[in-house]
Design a protein around this motif. Structure first.
Motif, PDB file in Angstrom:
ATOM      1  N   ALA A   1       1.127  -1.382  -0.151  1.00  0.00           N
ATOM      2  CA  ALA A   1      -0.192  -0.275   0.230  1.00  0.00           C
ATOM      3  C   ALA A   1       0.472   0.683   0.036  1.00  0.00           C
ATOM      4  CB  ALA A   1      -1.194   0.153   1.326  1.00  0.00           C
TER       5      ALA A   1
ATOM      6  N   VAL B   1       0.990   5.061   1.132  1.00  0.00           N
ATOM      7  CA  VAL B   1      -0.304   6.114   0.920  1.00  0.00           C
ATOM      8  C   VAL B   1       1.145   8.163   1.949  1.00  0.00           C
ATOM      9  CG1 VAL B   1      -1.098   7.124   3.750  1.00  0.00           C
ATOM     10  CG2 VAL B   1      -0.546   4.687   2.955  1.00  0.00           C
TER      11      VAL B   1
ATOM     12  N   TRP C   1      -4.473  10.540  -1.737  1.00  0.00           N
ATOM     13  CA  TRP C   1      -5.476   8.834  -1.796  1.00  0.00           C
ATOM     14  C   TRP C   1      -4.270   8.160  -1.569  1.00  0.00           C
ATOM     15  CZ3 TRP C   1     -10.007   8.207  -4.609  1.00  0.00           C
ATOM     16  CH2 TRP C   1     -10.705   9.144  -4.878  1.00  0.00           C
ATOM     17  N   SER C   2      -5.370   7.393  -1.321  1.00  0.00           N
ATOM     18  CA  SER C   2      -4.082   6.014  -0.427  1.00  0.00           C
ATOM     19  C   SER C   2      -4.356   4.990  -1.683  1.00  0.00           C
ATOM     20  CB  SER C   2      -4.793   5.554   0.595  1.00  0.00           C
ATOM     21  OG  SER C   2      -3.812   6.113   2.141  1.00  0.00           O
ATOM     22  N   TYR C   3      -3.119   3.786  -1.754  1.00  0.00           N
ATOM     23  CA  TYR C   3      -3.509   2.830  -3.296  1.00  0.00           C
ATOM     24  C   TYR C   3      -3.045   1.368  -2.636  1.00  0.00           C
ATOM     25  CZ  TYR C   3      -3.690   6.221  -6.328  1.00  0.00           C
ATOM     26  OH  TYR C   3      -4.515   7.566  -6.798  1.00  0.00           O
ATOM     27  N   VAL C   4      -3.695   0.613  -2.849  1.00  0.00           N
ATOM     28  CA  VAL C   4      -3.624  -0.827  -2.317  1.00  0.00           C
ATOM     29  C   VAL C   4      -3.367  -1.984  -3.461  1.00  0.00           C
ATOM     30  CG1 VAL C   4      -4.371  -2.701  -1.048  1.00  0.00           C
ATOM     31  CG2 VAL C   4      -5.145  -0.149  -0.283  1.00  0.00           C
TER      32      VAL C   4
ATOM     33  N   MET D   1      -3.958  -3.396  -9.242  1.00  0.00           N
ATOM     34  CA  MET D   1      -4.574  -2.887  -8.793  1.00  0.00           C
ATOM     35  C   MET D   1      -5.658  -3.048  -7.607  1.00  0.00           C
ATOM     36  SD  MET D   1      -4.582   1.100  -7.951  1.00  0.00           S
ATOM     37  CE  MET D   1      -5.956   1.819  -7.836  1.00  0.00           C
ATOM     38  N   ILE D   2      -5.564  -2.865  -6.651  1.00  0.00           N
ATOM     39  CA  ILE D   2      -6.308  -3.674  -6.006  1.00  0.00           C
ATOM     40  C   ILE D   2      -8.020  -2.167  -5.091  1.00  0.00           C
ATOM     41  CG2 ILE D   2      -7.302  -4.443  -3.522  1.00  0.00           C
ATOM     42  CD1 ILE D   2      -5.814  -6.039  -5.633  1.00  0.00           C
ATOM     43  N   ALA D   3      -7.525  -1.526  -4.731  1.00  0.00           N
ATOM     44  CA  ALA D   3      -8.235   0.047  -4.401  1.00  0.00           C
ATOM     45  C   ALA D   3      -7.593   1.484  -4.407  1.00  0.00           C
ATOM     46  CB  ALA D   3      -9.488  -0.758  -3.345  1.00  0.00           C
ATOM     47  N   ARG D   4      -7.988   2.142  -4.436  1.00  0.00           N
ATOM     48  CA  ARG D   4      -7.682   3.220  -3.614  1.00  0.00           C
ATOM     49  C   ARG D   4      -8.568   4.142  -2.820  1.00  0.00           C
ATOM     50  NH1 ARG D   4      -8.682   7.876  -8.631  1.00  0.00           N
ATOM     51  NH2 ARG D   4     -10.702   7.485  -8.995  1.00  0.00           N
ATOM     52  N   VAL D   5      -8.419   5.173  -1.602  1.00  0.00           N
ATOM     53  CA  VAL D   5      -9.622   5.314  -1.390  1.00  0.00           C
ATOM     54  C   VAL D   5      -9.125   6.947  -1.010  1.00  0.00           C
ATOM     55  CG1 VAL D   5      -9.829   5.850   1.318  1.00  0.00           C
ATOM     56  CG2 VAL D   5      -8.765   3.878   0.774  1.00  0.00           C
TER      57      VAL D   5
END
Lengths: 148, 148
Positions: free
Chosen positions: A84, A86, A91-94, A134-138
């Motif tokens: 991940a 940060v 944004w944060s990325y996983v 890419m799993i998700a972004r927050v």
């Protein structure tokens, strides 16, 4: 689909992070690498491949704008090796489906992210494994979606 | 596996967030609901079910510690309807495989998270859809894993 963003170059960084001299500020990006992740299908008696990835990332890190930290779980356990990124106010990325050979790509992606001026990791120029994996972004805490 | 944490009750909240009077502080948790997500297998001409979920969450929100915001993409598009929860200084969480009926569970989870004293969303007491639909969690920027 994630919105592609234009590639940012290091020249686009705000002045307070672009200094080539000694750094007083915290690194722009923290790259967390899960050291307990396992590659799907490997025997349970094998050491977790995530530990190898975390060590490879740590050994190859060289960008003062990127801090590498091992972490024990990102709760992405079904998607192979995970990491991940940060960034303060960003944004944060996983990412998942990584391998121990993904270390240079993770670091290149973190540097790309550190140089972004809008808090998003640019899509263009992003290593392929950080597109496919890419799993998700927050969103950042105070993010508000602009009307279209 | 994500580390289970003991359930926190509202009584465990620090005094500065437990006031029942008018609030000066920002809400503890921001709940982002993706309004462009689609339930897998539904016809492309249908309106995105994520918009229904986002509206249902907004309509049912009542906890001043939880702010609900729609967002256009969390890059979790393959895992059905998605939402994320972010908390200042806390971990961030991404959930998938939600339905428009998940609104009360999302809000209950956000309230649980807002009442946590360690920045983690408790596992015990978490609605089932936020256990099964766990996609990933991301550490806070300055997190450092403690040695075991």
């Amino acid at each position: 689909m994630e919105r592609p963003a234009p590639t940012e170059t290091p020249d686009d960084r705000p002045d307070d992070t672009a200094s080539a001299g000694p750094r007083d500020a915290a690194p722009a990006v923290t790259l967390f690498v899960c050291q307990t992740c396992r590659t799907p299908g490997t025997p349970p008696e094998d050491a977790p491949q995530g530990a190898r990835l975390a060590e490879a990332v740590r050994a190859a890190a060289h960008d003062p704008d990127v801090e590498v930290k091992p972490v024990r779980c990102l709760s992405n356990c079904k998607r192979g090796l995970s990491a991940a990124m940060v960034r303060a106010g960003g944004w944060s990325y996983v990412f998942g489906d990584l391998t121990p050979a993904s270390a240079p790509d993770l670091l290149a992606g973190a540097t790309l992210f550190a140089g972004s001026t809008d808090g998003l990791m640019p899509w263009r120029g992003r290593p392929d494994c950080l597109k496919r994996g890419m799993i998700a972004r927050v969103p950042p805490l105070f993010f508000t979606e602009e009307p279209r």
